[in-house]
Design an enzyme around this catalytic site. Structure first.
Site, PDB file in Angstrom:
ATOM      1  N   LYS A  58     -12.165  31.767  74.316  1.00 18.17           N
ATOM      2  CA  LYS A  58     -13.143  32.240  73.337  1.00 18.17           C
ATOM      3  C   LYS A  58     -13.623  31.105  72.438  1.00 18.17           C
ATOM      4  O   LYS A  58     -14.773  31.085  71.992  1.00 18.17           O
ATOM      5  CB  LYS A  58     -12.564  33.377  72.488  1.00 18.17           C
ATOM      6  CG  LYS A  58     -12.891  34.757  73.042  1.00 18.17           C
ATOM      7  CD  LYS A  58     -12.050  35.216  74.200  1.00 18.17           C
ATOM      8  CE  LYS A  58     -12.616  35.185  75.543  1.00 18.17           C
ATOM      9  NZ  LYS A  58     -11.690  35.633  76.604  1.00 18.17           N
ATOM     10  N   GLY A 122      14.645  31.629  79.644  1.00 22.84           N
ATOM     11  CA  GLY A 122      15.673  32.661  79.617  1.00 22.84           C
ATOM     12  C   GLY A 122      15.915  33.195  81.022  1.00 22.84           C
ATOM     13  O   GLY A 122      14.975  33.379  81.790  1.00 22.84           O
ATOM     14  N   GLY A 281      -7.769  36.194  90.559  1.00 21.92           N
ATOM     15  CA  GLY A 281      -6.735  37.122  90.116  1.00 21.92           C
ATOM     16  C   GLY A 281      -5.441  36.400  89.767  1.00 21.92           C
ATOM     17  O   GLY A 281      -5.332  35.170  89.915  1.00 21.92           O
ATOM     18  N   ARG A 282      -4.472  37.161  89.272  1.00 21.58           N
ATOM     19  CA  ARG A 282      -3.212  36.571  88.802  1.00 21.58           C
ATOM     20  C   ARG A 282      -2.023  37.315  89.396  1.00 21.58           C
ATOM     21  O   ARG A 282      -2.132  38.470  89.782  1.00 21.58           O
ATOM     22  CB  ARG A 282      -3.173  36.607  87.261  1.00 21.58           C
ATOM     23  CG  ARG A 282      -4.300  35.783  86.661  1.00 21.58           C
ATOM     24  CD  ARG A 282      -4.291  35.799  85.143  1.00 21.58           C
ATOM     25  NE  ARG A 282      -3.092  35.235  84.551  1.00 21.58           N
ATOM     26  CZ  ARG A 282      -2.873  33.937  84.370  1.00 21.58           C
ATOM     27  NH1 ARG A 282      -3.770  33.037  84.741  1.00 21.58           N
ATOM     28  NH2 ARG A 282      -1.756  33.524  83.795  1.00 21.58           N
ATOM     29  N   ASP A 322       1.727  41.619  81.591  1.00 18.11           N
ATOM     30  CA  ASP A 322       1.197  41.209  82.901  1.00 18.11           C
ATOM     31  C   ASP A 322       2.233  41.293  84.017  1.00 18.11           C
ATOM     32  O   ASP A 322       1.866  41.313  85.191  1.00 18.11           O
ATOM     33  CB  ASP A 322       0.693  39.756  82.846  1.00 18.11           C
ATOM     34  CG  ASP A 322      -0.686  39.634  82.221  1.00 18.11           C
ATOM     35  OD1 ASP A 322      -1.170  40.616  81.632  1.00 18.11           O
ATOM     36  OD2 ASP A 322      -1.289  38.543  82.331  1.00 18.11           O
ATOM     37  N   HIS A 454     -28.030  51.144  58.897  1.00 16.09           N
ATOM     38  CA  HIS A 454     -29.282  50.616  59.429  1.00 16.09           C
ATOM     39  C   HIS A 454     -29.629  49.325  58.706  1.00 16.09           C
ATOM     40  O   HIS A 454     -29.520  49.272  57.494  1.00 16.09           O
ATOM     41  CB  HIS A 454     -30.408  51.626  59.236  1.00 16.09           C
ATOM     42  CG  HIS A 454     -31.737  51.088  59.685  1.00 16.09           C
ATOM     43  ND1 HIS A 454     -32.073  51.005  61.021  1.00 16.09           N
ATOM     44  CD2 HIS A 454     -32.775  50.560  58.986  1.00 16.09           C
ATOM     45  CE1 HIS A 454     -33.286  50.467  61.128  1.00 16.09           C
ATOM     46  NE2 HIS A 454     -33.726  50.184  59.910  1.00 16.09           N
TER      47      HIS A 454
END
Ligand code: FAD
Ligand code: NAI
Length: 475
Positions: A58, A122, A281-282, A322, A454
């Site tokens: 971004k 870990g 893709g991942r 993910d 507005h």
């Protein structure tokens, strides 16, 4: 000596760090382990999102949009500029500063919430009485005992077979975010979210960008009326998008990258570029977690298997973000992290998968929540659709950005809003109203009756709601 915790979170991306903070807020003695290193080898929590995902992309989208506005749109406002240039090193430096601010912010939040942070990898060692032994491998190896474990180890970019990422010529999202000079010709494989966002960044800065997509439909998961409008806008901007291709070979050498592919008609083509972004893709990341030690179950794609509430097959072990099923989005990971911490506390954490918004931060931006028109048709649901173009919105005209529309889909009988789809300026912000409306099971009439400021872009949402009942006021 080992240290004991109520909750140990493995992974400090949006899923993990937010889960750790929420667990600590709920009174648990909490640790978070994350292995990401900054360029000095120090901790850089925040995961893919902060380091090589949401935040840096971004930052570059913003810089490149300023450049594009200065070069092509300032003149419309009577603003003249001479000798416009882009200092790529400075732009990348700014992006790195934004990333570091976010890394430091998370370390501060850990301190504030008394989350113990361990920098290193870990991994499961074994199940112990009432919990699990977790090893931390890093500069300061540690052994932790956890009553509850939250796995939040994220995802990695999927490579094209035979074209490993070298981050010099063949770039994942990581390399795509730090190309040192604007390439003359940039190839992108995959016209998904990363392909369109990163392709836009480098096109705006002057690269000739060609996107090769395997599927015959552009943005197939997006409402097709919206996708068509976006495709038209991107093509007009100069992004070359080829659909229905089949990549056969990728060759890389000092001169650049050559992609051999069959086009939609089956004809053999070659694309020669200086750099190639592969964004197809991942894949879930469980590298180094040592799941075998405890028998944590993965599916055939390598994702940790969880139920609707993020419980794994092991008691006291949860997984979010993910690394589990569902959309690979930072806010989805965060919501799951919060819900899991609350479930560990015996509360009723909840994630509504039907109201997770999607945003593609191109220009025009694309944002949506709920069902698309094609999904409703497939499900045989009766609906009414209303659209309102930004061309008829006063604020959009004043902004000088009238591309796109807001589209609302509502149940034909009950009028409940089933989906909202936006392509146009600030779609990323406008979609929040639709998410709130859907969470509260609003009808299109509810939105149509609400007073909107507005002039504002949000009036287009109100007008799209009015359009569901065929009574727009300004179109
Ligand atoms: P991650 O963010 O991947 O974090 C996992 C962390 O765990 C990493 O820090 C990793 O180093 C660490 N880790 C892994 N294994 C271990 C281990 N064994 N021990 C210790 N640490 C470990 N999503 C959005 O919602 N909006 C966007 O605008 C957006 N833009 C994106 C742009 C790009 C270019 C990319 C690639 C992704 C983008 N995403 C965006 C997706 C978003 O980044 C992911 O959905 C999000 O980061 C997932 O969060 P997570 O916590 O599950 O995993
Ligand atoms: P994606 O799933 O969005 O798009 C991948 C595209 O590659 C698809 O259109 C697919 O059909 C195509 N593809 C797959 N194999 C191919 C092949 N062999 N040849 C040509 N095309 C092929 O994945 P992407 O862009 O890599 O991003 C990964 C994920 O990261 C996204 O799905 C999203 O979850 C997340 N993300 C979110 C962002 C956001 O929220 N704004 C921004 C960037 C990423």
């Amino acid at each position: 000596m080992s240290q004991s915790f109520d909750v140990v979170v493995i992974g400090g991306g949006p899923g993990g760090y937010i889960a750790a903070i929420r667990a600590a807020q709920l009174g648990f003695n909490t640790a978070c382990i994350d292995e990401w290193k900054n360029d000095k080898g120090g901790p850089a929590p925040g995961g893919t999102c902060t380091n090589v995902g949401c935040i840096p992309s971004k930052a570059l989208l913003q810089s490149s949009e300023h450049f594009e506005h200065a070069g092509h749109h300032f003149a419309d406002h009577g603003i003249g500029l001479k000798d416009l240039s882009i200092d790529v090193a400075k732009m990348l430096g700014r992006k790195n500063t934004v990333v570091k601010q976010n890394n430091d912010g998370i370390l501060y939040l850990f301190k504030k919430n008394k989350v113990a942070f361990f920098h290193g990898r870990g991994s499961f060692v074994k199940a112990v009485d009432g919990g699990y032994e977790i090893a931390v491998a890093g500069d300061k190896p540690e052994t932790l005992i956890a009553k509850n474990v939250i796995v939040a180890t994220g995802s990695n970019p999927r490579a094209l077979p035979g074209a490993a990422f070298d981050e010099e010529n063949i770039l994942s999202n990581d390399g795509a975010l730090r190309i040192p000079a604007v390439p003359k010709r940039l190839g992108v494989i995959g016209s998904g979210v990363i392909g369109l966002e990163m392709g836009s960044v480098w096109r705006r800065l002057g690269a000739e960008v060609t996107v090769l997509e395997a599927l015959p439909t552009f943005l197939g998961a997006v409402d097709q009326q919206i996708a068509k409008e976006a495709h038209k806008a991107f093509t007009k901007q100069g992004l070359k998008i080829e659909l229905g291709v089949k990549i056969s070979e990728v060759k890389s050498d000092k001169k650049g990258v050559t992609v051999a592919y069959a086009d939609a008609k089956g004809a053999v083509q070659t694309l020669a570029v200086d750099k190639l972004i592969v964004s197809i893709g991942r894949v879930a990341n469980t590298i180094g977690l040592n799941v075998e030690a405890v028998g944590l179950k993965l599916d055939e794609r390598g994702m940790v298997v969880v139920d609707d509430e993020c419980r794994t097959n092991l008691p006291g072990v949860w997984a979010v973000g993910d690394v589990v099923r569902g959309p690979m989005l930072a806010h989805k990971a965060e919501e799951e992290g919060v819900a899991v911490a609350e479930r560990i506390a015996g509360q009723h954490g909840h994630v509504n998968f039907n109201t997770i918004p999607w945003v593609i931060y191109t220009s025009p931006e694309i944002a949506w929540v709920g069902q698309t028109e094609q999904q409703l048709k497939e499900a045989g649901r009766e609906y009414r659709a209303g659209t309102f173009p930004f061309m008829a919105n006063g604020r959009a005209r004043a902004l000088g950005d009238t591309t796109g529309m807001v589209k609302m889909l509502a149940d034909a009988k009950t009028d409940e809003i089933l989906g909202v789809h936006i392509v146009g300026p600030f779609a990323s912000e406008l979609i929040a109203e639709a998410v709130v409306a859907m969470e509260f099971k609003a009808s299109s009439e509810d939105i149509a009756r609400i007073c909107h400021a507005h002039p504002s872009l949000s009036e287009a949402t109100k007008e799209a709601a009015l359009a569901v009942d065929k009574r727009t006021l300004n179109f």
